[in-house]
Design a protein around this motif. Structure first.
Motif, PDB file in Angstrom:
ATOM      1  N   ASN A 232       0.826  -1.216   0.000  1.00 29.55           N
ATOM      2  CA  ASN A 232       0.000   0.000   0.000  1.00 29.55           C
ATOM      3  C   ASN A 232       0.863   1.270   0.000  1.00 29.55           C
ATOM      4  OD1 ASN A 232      -2.286  -1.601   0.061  1.00 29.55           O
ATOM      5  ND2 ASN A 232      -2.511  -1.455   2.301  1.00 29.55           N
ATOM      6  N   GLN A 233       2.011   1.208   0.657  1.00 27.86           N
ATOM      7  CA  GLN A 233       2.840   2.406   0.811  1.00 27.86           C
ATOM      8  C   GLN A 233       3.606   2.780  -0.454  1.00 27.86           C
ATOM      9  OE1 GLN A 233       5.149   1.334   4.258  1.00 27.86           O
ATOM     10  NE2 GLN A 233       3.727   2.340   5.681  1.00 27.86           N
ATOM     11  N   VAL A 234       3.592   1.929  -1.458  1.00 29.32           N
ATOM     12  CA  VAL A 234       4.235   2.331  -2.723  1.00 29.32           C
ATOM     13  C   VAL A 234       3.318   3.276  -3.503  1.00 29.32           C
ATOM     14  CG1 VAL A 234       5.587   0.220  -2.857  1.00 29.32           C
ATOM     15  CG2 VAL A 234       3.359   0.326  -4.000  1.00 29.32           C
ATOM     16  N   GLU A 235       2.084   3.450  -3.039  1.00 29.79           N
ATOM     17  CA  GLU A 235       1.133   4.395  -3.624  1.00 29.79           C
ATOM     18  C   GLU A 235       0.611   5.319  -2.518  1.00 29.79           C
ATOM     19  OE1 GLU A 235      -0.668   1.757  -7.309  1.00 29.79           O
ATOM     20  OE2 GLU A 235      -1.797   1.874  -5.434  1.00 29.79           O
ATOM     21  N   PRO A 236       1.388   6.344  -2.135  1.00 28.67           N
ATOM     22  CA  PRO A 236       0.983   7.251  -1.046  1.00 28.67           C
ATOM     23  C   PRO A 236      -0.383   7.878  -1.330  1.00 28.67           C
ATOM     24  CG  PRO A 236       3.262   7.633  -1.680  1.00 28.67           C
ATOM     25  CD  PRO A 236       2.690   6.717  -2.713  1.00 28.67           C
ATOM     26  N   GLN A 237      -1.169   8.063  -0.258  1.00 29.65           N
ATOM     27  CA  GLN A 237      -2.513   8.616  -0.373  1.00 29.65           C
ATOM     28  C   GLN A 237      -2.617   9.940   0.384  1.00 29.65           C
ATOM     29  OE1 GLN A 237      -5.227   5.632   1.038  1.00 29.65           O
ATOM     30  NE2 GLN A 237      -4.636   4.117  -0.505  1.00 29.65           N
ATOM     31  N   ALA A 238      -3.576  10.773  -0.034  1.00 35.54           N
ATOM     32  CA  ALA A 238      -3.810  12.065   0.620  1.00 35.54           C
ATOM     33  C   ALA A 238      -4.458  11.840   1.986  1.00 35.54           C
ATOM     34  CB  ALA A 238      -4.701  12.950  -0.253  1.00 35.54           C
ATOM     35  N   PRO A 239      -3.900  12.382   3.049  1.00 33.63           N
ATOM     36  CA  PRO A 239      -4.495  12.182   4.384  1.00 33.63           C
ATOM     37  C   PRO A 239      -5.725  13.070   4.643  1.00 33.63           C
ATOM     38  CG  PRO A 239      -2.502  13.508   4.548  1.00 33.63           C
ATOM     39  CD  PRO A 239      -2.604  13.085   3.120  1.00 33.63           C
ATOM     40  N   PHE A 240      -5.937  14.090   3.811  1.00 36.46           N
ATOM     41  CA  PHE A 240      -7.107  14.965   3.962  1.00 36.46           C
ATOM     42  C   PHE A 240      -7.350  15.669   2.635  1.00 36.46           C
ATOM     43  CE2 PHE A 240      -3.328  17.139   5.666  1.00 36.46           C
ATOM     44  CZ  PHE A 240      -3.239  18.224   4.815  1.00 36.46           C
ATOM     45  N   ASN A 241      -8.515  16.302   2.515  1.00 33.17           N
ATOM     46  CA  ASN A 241      -8.826  17.084   1.319  1.00 33.17           C
ATOM     47  C   ASN A 241      -7.885  18.292   1.266  1.00 33.17           C
ATOM     48  OD1 ASN A 241     -10.937  15.323   0.996  1.00 33.17           O
ATOM     49  ND2 ASN A 241     -12.512  16.758   1.697  1.00 33.17           N
ATOM     50  N   GLY A 242      -7.298  18.515   0.089  1.00 30.98           N
ATOM     51  CA  GLY A 242      -6.383  19.635  -0.003  1.00 30.98           C
ATOM     52  C   GLY A 242      -5.901  19.878  -1.411  1.00 30.98           C
ATOM     53  N   VAL A 243      -4.833  20.665  -1.481  1.00 32.66           N
ATOM     54  CA  VAL A 243      -4.237  21.047  -2.755  1.00 32.66           C
ATOM     55  C   VAL A 243      -2.765  20.662  -2.738  1.00 32.66           C
ATOM     56  CG1 VAL A 243      -3.706  22.974  -4.306  1.00 32.66           C
ATOM     57  CG2 VAL A 243      -5.843  22.976  -2.999  1.00 32.66           C
ATOM     58  N   ILE A 244      -2.289  20.087  -3.861  1.00 32.83           N
ATOM     59  CA  ILE A 244      -0.858  19.788  -3.985  1.00 32.83           C
ATOM     60  C   ILE A 244      -0.136  21.113  -4.205  1.00 32.83           C
ATOM     61  CG2 ILE A 244       0.898  18.518  -5.243  1.00 32.83           C
ATOM     62  CD1 ILE A 244      -1.092  16.763  -3.763  1.00 32.83           C
ATOM     63  N   ASP A 245       0.572  21.560  -3.174  1.00 36.52           N
ATOM     64  CA  ASP A 245       1.218  22.866  -3.248  1.00 36.52           C
ATOM     65  C   ASP A 245       2.633  22.784  -3.815  1.00 36.52           C
ATOM     66  OD1 ASP A 245       0.891  25.708  -2.649  1.00 36.52           O
ATOM     67  OD2 ASP A 245       2.498  25.417  -1.187  1.00 36.52           O
TER      68      ASP A 245
END
Length: 358
Positions: free
Chosen positions: A168-181
């Motif tokens: 699972n960790q080879v595909e990191p996931q967003a921990p919350f709704n947000g914007v890739i800054d």
């Protein structure tokens, strides 16, 4: 000869004069013994005259102004939890992502195969334990052997979970709704555990931080409205969401946070802002700055006259000043302020106020 001297007119006059002097002296001496000396009139002390005017307090809306910083509501640096090569970018800078969305993909590095092996081993250990439990009911297997098989099953479960997590960790996931800054990697980069990959921020809601002096923190209340002014002149509204319970050791000021809605996704996070918090109204007087003076302890204040016509010095705090005068707090609601002559009297002196109007 002596008779001639006595009978001469000159000697007679001298004798009469001596007799008269002795009689007057004896009379004054007797009078002094019989009567007390007359009291000398004491000049009545004249009171110092001072000019005064009456002043009545008016409510003043006190505003605490502080310099703050606008921050994203949440900001996290997503780092690699497994070593590998970046083989695919699933998001780009500026993209809006939902919680749980996959952000990129790293090379497998044999992790899927390890997962299959761990899964097969887990199935085997489960079957072995099930068979042993059936034999145990017929007393064909010892309790020690059952315990050993249960331990091996638990170990197999832990290895399977570890292998599943690695995949699972080879595909990191967003921990919350947000914007890739920010994006710190490109396809083909080799990363190690802990290497920064992406910066994810939540800016649909913002957080403003500031420091408030200790003398004003008691007037703050959670939830009260806060006005924010950006450097370009734009104004925002927020609510006070946090007040620290302990002051900073260096500045003796208290840390606060203000929550600000940002539905338009304004690009203001990280910038400076002026924080204006309205405090409870206070009673103030508007006076001329020329009436301010210092007492013996160096306190800034105003000289007044009380009901007994005695000088009273009140320390004051200057809240604001303009061309109309200085607005101060610390005086009674209604007070008789010395406008002329305060430099010639001191605290406790009795004075004669003139030109007063209540």
């Amino acid at each position: 000869m002596f008779k001639k001297l006595i009978s001469s007119p000159i000697m007679i006059a001298v004798l009469l004069a001596l007799i008269l002097i002795l009689w007057l002296f004896s009379g004054d001496n007797y009078s002094a013994k019989q009567q007390a000396p007359a009291e000398q009139a004491v000049a009545k002390q004249q009171l110092v005259q001072v000019e005064t005017r009456w002043s009545t307090a008016e409510p003043y809306q006190l505003t605490q102004v502080a310099q703050g910083q606008v921050l994203p509501w949440r900001s996290v640096s997503i780092k690699a939890q497994q070593a590998g090569t970046v083989i695919q970018l699933l998001t780009d800078q500026g993209d809006t992502v939902k919680k749980g969305a996959k952000l990129l993909r790293l090379s497998d590095e044999g992790r899927a195969a390890l997962l299959q092996q761990a899964k097969a081993n887990l199935t085997l250990k489960q079957d072995e334990l099930n068979s042993a439990q059936k034999l145990g009911k017929s007393n064909f297997l010892s309790e020690t052997e059952l315990t050993r098989l249960e331990s091996e099953l638990a170990k197999a479960k832990a290895e399977f979970q570890k292998a599943q997590l690695a995949v699972n960790q080879v595909e990191p996931q967003a921990p919350f709704n947000g914007v890739i800054d920010r994006r710190h990697i490109e396809v083909g980069d080799v990363v190690q555990v802990g290497s920064p990959l992406l910066q994810l921020v939540q800016v649909d809601k913002l957080k403003v931080t500031a420091q408030i002096p200790q003398q004003h923190v008691a007037a703050l209340q959670l939830g009260q409205a806060v006005k924010l002014r950006l450097l370009d002149g734009r104004a925002l509204q927020g609510k006070l969401s946090f007040i620290s319970y302990a002051a900073d050791k260096a500045t003796r000021s208290f840390y606060i946070e203000v929550t600000v809605a940002n539905p338009q996704m304004l690009r203001i996070a990280g910038g400076s802002v002026t924080v204006e918090i309205q405090l409870s109204p206070v009673a103030t007087h508007t006076i001329s700055p020329a009436l301010l003076s210092l007492d013996n302890n160096g306190n800034l204040g105003v000289a007044t006259v009380d009901e007994e016509q005695r000088v009273v010095f009140y320390p004051v705090t200057i809240l604001s000043a303009d061309n109309k005068g200085a607005r101060v707090s610390g005086l009674p609601n209604k007070v008789q302020i010395i406008s002329q002559g305060a430099g010639f009297v001191k605290t406790g002196d009795k004075v004669q106020p003139i030109g007063t109007k209540a």
